[in-house]
Design a protein around this motif. Structure first.
Motif, mmCIF file in Angstrom:
data_model
loop_
_atom_site.group_PDB
_atom_site.id
_atom_site.type_symbol
_atom_site.label_atom_id
_atom_site.label_comp_id
_atom_site.label_asym_id
_atom_site.label_seq_id
_atom_site.Cartn_x
_atom_site.Cartn_y
_atom_site.Cartn_z
ATOM 1 N N GLU A 289 0.854 -1.186 0.000
ATOM 2 C CA GLU A 289 0.000 0.000 0.000
ATOM 3 C C GLU A 289 0.892 1.240 0.000
ATOM 4 O OE1 GLU A 289 -2.839 0.091 3.138
ATOM 5 O OE2 GLU A 289 -3.950 -1.656 2.400
ATOM 6 N N LEU A 290 0.346 2.340 -0.463
ATOM 7 C CA LEU A 290 1.132 3.566 -0.607
ATOM 8 C C LEU A 290 0.276 4.783 -0.338
ATOM 9 C CD1 LEU A 290 3.787 5.014 -1.684
ATOM 10 C CD2 LEU A 290 2.686 4.959 -3.938
ATOM 11 N N SER A 291 0.830 5.746 0.376
ATOM 12 C CA SER A 291 0.177 7.040 0.528
ATOM 13 C C SER A 291 1.207 8.138 0.291
ATOM 14 C CB SER A 291 -0.435 7.198 1.928
ATOM 15 O OG SER A 291 0.561 7.125 2.935
ATOM 16 N N GLY A 292 0.742 9.270 -0.238
ATOM 17 C CA GLY A 292 1.627 10.401 -0.457
ATOM 18 C C GLY A 292 2.447 10.338 -1.723
ATOM 19 N N GLY A 293 2.193 9.361 -2.579
ATOM 20 C CA GLY A 293 2.958 9.244 -3.814
ATOM 21 C C GLY A 293 2.238 8.349 -4.798
ATOM 22 N N GLU A 294 2.794 8.230 -5.989
ATOM 23 C CA GLU A 294 2.164 7.432 -7.039
ATOM 24 C C GLU A 294 3.104 6.373 -7.614
ATOM 25 O OE1 GLU A 294 0.858 10.211 -9.944
ATOM 26 O OE2 GLU A 294 -0.644 11.146 -8.653
ATOM 27 N N ILE A 295 4.270 6.190 -7.004
ATOM 28 C CA ILE A 295 5.273 5.275 -7.543
ATOM 29 C C ILE A 295 5.186 3.934 -6.824
ATOM 30 C CG2 ILE A 295 7.730 4.891 -7.917
ATOM 31 C CD1 ILE A 295 8.128 7.914 -7.799
ATOM 32 N N SER A 296 5.033 2.857 -7.576
ATOM 33 C CA SER A 296 5.055 1.526 -6.984
ATOM 34 C C SER A 296 6.504 1.085 -6.797
ATOM 35 C CB SER A 296 4.328 0.524 -7.876
ATOM 36 O OG SER A 296 4.502 -0.784 -7.374
ATOM 37 N N PHE A 297 6.782 0.511 -5.638
ATOM 38 C CA PHE A 297 8.121 0.010 -5.346
ATOM 39 C C PHE A 297 8.187 -1.510 -5.465
ATOM 40 C CE2 PHE A 297 7.838 4.106 -3.361
ATOM 41 C CZ PHE A 297 9.098 4.660 -3.503
ATOM 42 N N ALA A 298 7.110 -2.122 -5.971
ATOM 43 C CA ALA A 298 6.982 -3.573 -5.941
ATOM 44 C C ALA A 298 8.101 -4.301 -6.681
ATOM 45 C CB ALA A 298 5.626 -3.988 -6.502
ATOM 46 N N ASP A 299 8.619 -3.741 -7.773
ATOM 47 C CA ASP A 299 9.661 -4.398 -8.546
ATOM 48 C C ASP A 299 11.059 -3.894 -8.213
ATOM 49 O OD1 ASP A 299 7.877 -6.010 -9.967
ATOM 50 O OD2 ASP A 299 7.490 -4.432 -11.425
ATOM 51 N N ARG A 300 11.139 -3.020 -7.226
ATOM 52 C CA ARG A 300 12.431 -2.456 -6.864
ATOM 53 C C ARG A 300 13.036 -3.225 -5.687
ATOM 54 N NH1 ARG A 300 9.655 1.792 -9.184
ATOM 55 N NH2 ARG A 300 10.907 3.299 -10.338
ATOM 56 N N LEU A 301 14.327 -3.058 -5.525
ATOM 57 C CA LEU A 301 15.033 -3.737 -4.445
ATOM 58 C C LEU A 301 14.891 -2.954 -3.143
ATOM 59 C CD1 LEU A 301 18.255 -4.866 -6.337
ATOM 60 C CD2 LEU A 301 16.221 -6.199 -5.812
ATOM 61 N N THR A 302 13.669 -2.790 -2.716
ATOM 62 C CA THR A 302 13.342 -2.019 -1.521
ATOM 63 C C THR A 302 13.412 -2.914 -0.296
ATOM 64 O OG1 THR A 302 11.838 -0.717 -2.883
ATOM 65 C CG2 THR A 302 11.613 -0.506 -0.511
ATOM 66 N N VAL A 303 14.130 -2.493 0.727
ATOM 67 C CA VAL A 303 14.394 -3.380 1.847
ATOM 68 C C VAL A 303 13.137 -3.750 2.619
ATOM 69 C CG1 VAL A 303 14.892 -1.601 3.605
ATOM 70 C CG2 VAL A 303 16.072 -3.826 3.679
ATOM 71 N N TRP A 304 12.163 -2.833 2.697
ATOM 72 C CA TRP A 304 10.961 -3.146 3.474
ATOM 73 C C TRP A 304 10.008 -4.100 2.743
ATOM 74 C CZ3 TRP A 304 7.231 -0.927 0.424
ATOM 75 C CH2 TRP A 304 7.552 0.262 -0.254
ATOM 76 N N LEU A 305 10.328 -4.462 1.514
ATOM 77 C CA LEU A 305 9.553 -5.478 0.807
ATOM 78 C C LEU A 305 10.274 -6.829 0.782
ATOM 79 C CD1 LEU A 305 8.041 -3.516 -2.231
ATOM 80 C CD2 LEU A 305 6.850 -4.404 -0.209
ATOM 81 N N HIS A 306 11.308 -6.953 1.612
ATOM 82 C CA HIS A 306 12.054 -8.193 1.694
ATOM 83 C C HIS A 306 12.141 -8.678 3.144
ATOM 84 C CE1 HIS A 306 13.287 -6.816 -2.299
ATOM 85 N NE2 HIS A 306 13.628 -8.068 -2.546
ATOM 86 N N PHE A 307 12.124 -9.981 3.280
ATOM 87 C CA PHE A 307 12.169 -10.655 4.581
ATOM 88 C C PHE A 307 13.282 -11.684 4.477
ATOM 89 C CE2 PHE A 307 10.363 -14.026 7.448
ATOM 90 C CZ PHE A 307 10.212 -13.271 8.612
ATOM 91 N N PHE A 308 14.382 -11.465 5.228
ATOM 92 C CA PHE A 308 15.571 -12.300 5.082
ATOM 93 C C PHE A 308 15.858 -13.092 6.350
ATOM 94 C CE2 PHE A 308 16.941 -8.563 2.340
ATOM 95 C CZ PHE A 308 16.732 -9.201 1.137
ATOM 96 N N SER A 309 16.424 -14.276 6.180
ATOM 97 C CA SER A 309 16.954 -14.967 7.348
ATOM 98 C C SER A 309 18.227 -14.229 7.775
ATOM 99 C CB SER A 309 17.274 -16.432 7.040
ATOM 100 O OG SER A 309 18.412 -16.544 6.208
#
Length: 227
Positions: free
Chosen positions: A122-142
């Motif tokens: 979900e996104l507020s305050g912008g129109e850019i999707s980060f879904a295909d980017r290497l964004t750390v908060w969209l990753h869950f690592f051991s």
């Protein structure tokens, strides 16, 4: 302990309570996760707000740290150096988890893997999707997969550079989750200030023959089996 939630915080007194509330609302047993809040160069009473929240939620394992590194990556490194969970979850202090089952969903998805990549948000305050980017908060690592890898001193797009190193490891094996679990708050004023700061610092660094203060954002590497 299953999960260490790392939250970097810099002058977020008005919004960090919402972030913490979303973590405390998780249906995962509270003994299974810890929250590491790292105050970085704060000039407001963010720390007081968090301490008051912690006092009101004594059953949530919250640990706090103070640093003056001045970079999001540096604050996250403090969290990584002190984390004890089997898995690492990065949540920015002005964002929050959408689903009360976010942690449970991620733990279910990571079985048989060492990472999870979230393909929606979900996104507020912008129109850019980060879904295909290497964004750390969209990753869950051991934590084992991360190993000794740490963020650099970049002040913009530092997470892309870090995540790229992790995802290009030969042992990286990620599942995907396509339901939004994370709400990203795009603060245009705050982001604009960071961009100008990054450009200014880059000019100063280049004049001294040093590396830039930012990198261009990168996209999720395509691997066999991706759809």
């Amino acid at each position: 302990m299953k999960i260490s939630v790392i939250i970097p915080a810099r002058d977020l007194r008005g919004v960090i309570g919402r972030c913490l509330d979303s973590v405390a609302a998780q249906d995962l047993d509270r003994s299974e996760y810890e929250v590491l809040v790292v105050f970085d160069s704060c000039t407001d009473d963010t720390a007081d707000v968090v301490e008051a929240w912690r006092a009101a939620h004594a059953d949530v394992n919250v640990r706090t740290f103070v640093t003056d590194c001045g970079t999001p990556g540096g604050a996250r490194n403090v969290g990584l150096d002190n984390a004890s969970g089997e898995y690492i979850m990065f949540v920015d202090g002005d964002d929050y988890l959408v689903s009360d089952s976010a942690m449970t969903i991620l733990l279910d998805a990571v079985k048989g893997h060492n990472a999870v990549r979230m393909t929606d948000h979900e996104l507020s305050g912008g129109e850019i999707s980060f879904a295909d980017r290497l964004t750390v908060w969209l990753h869950f690592f051991s934590r084992e997969l991360i190993g000794q890898e740490r963020f650099t001193d970049l002040i913009l797009c530092e997470d892309y550079e870090f995540v790229k190193r992790i995802t290009l490891k030969p042992e990286y094996d990620a599942a995907t989750v396509d339901v939004p679990l994370y709400h990203y708050n795009y603060d245009d004023e705050r982001m604009t200030a960071r961009i100008f700061e990054a450009f200014k610092l880059t000019r100063e660094r280049k004049a001294k023959g040093l590396s830039p203060a930012f990198v261009l954002d990168d996209f999720t590497p395509k691997r066999s089996g991706d759809v």
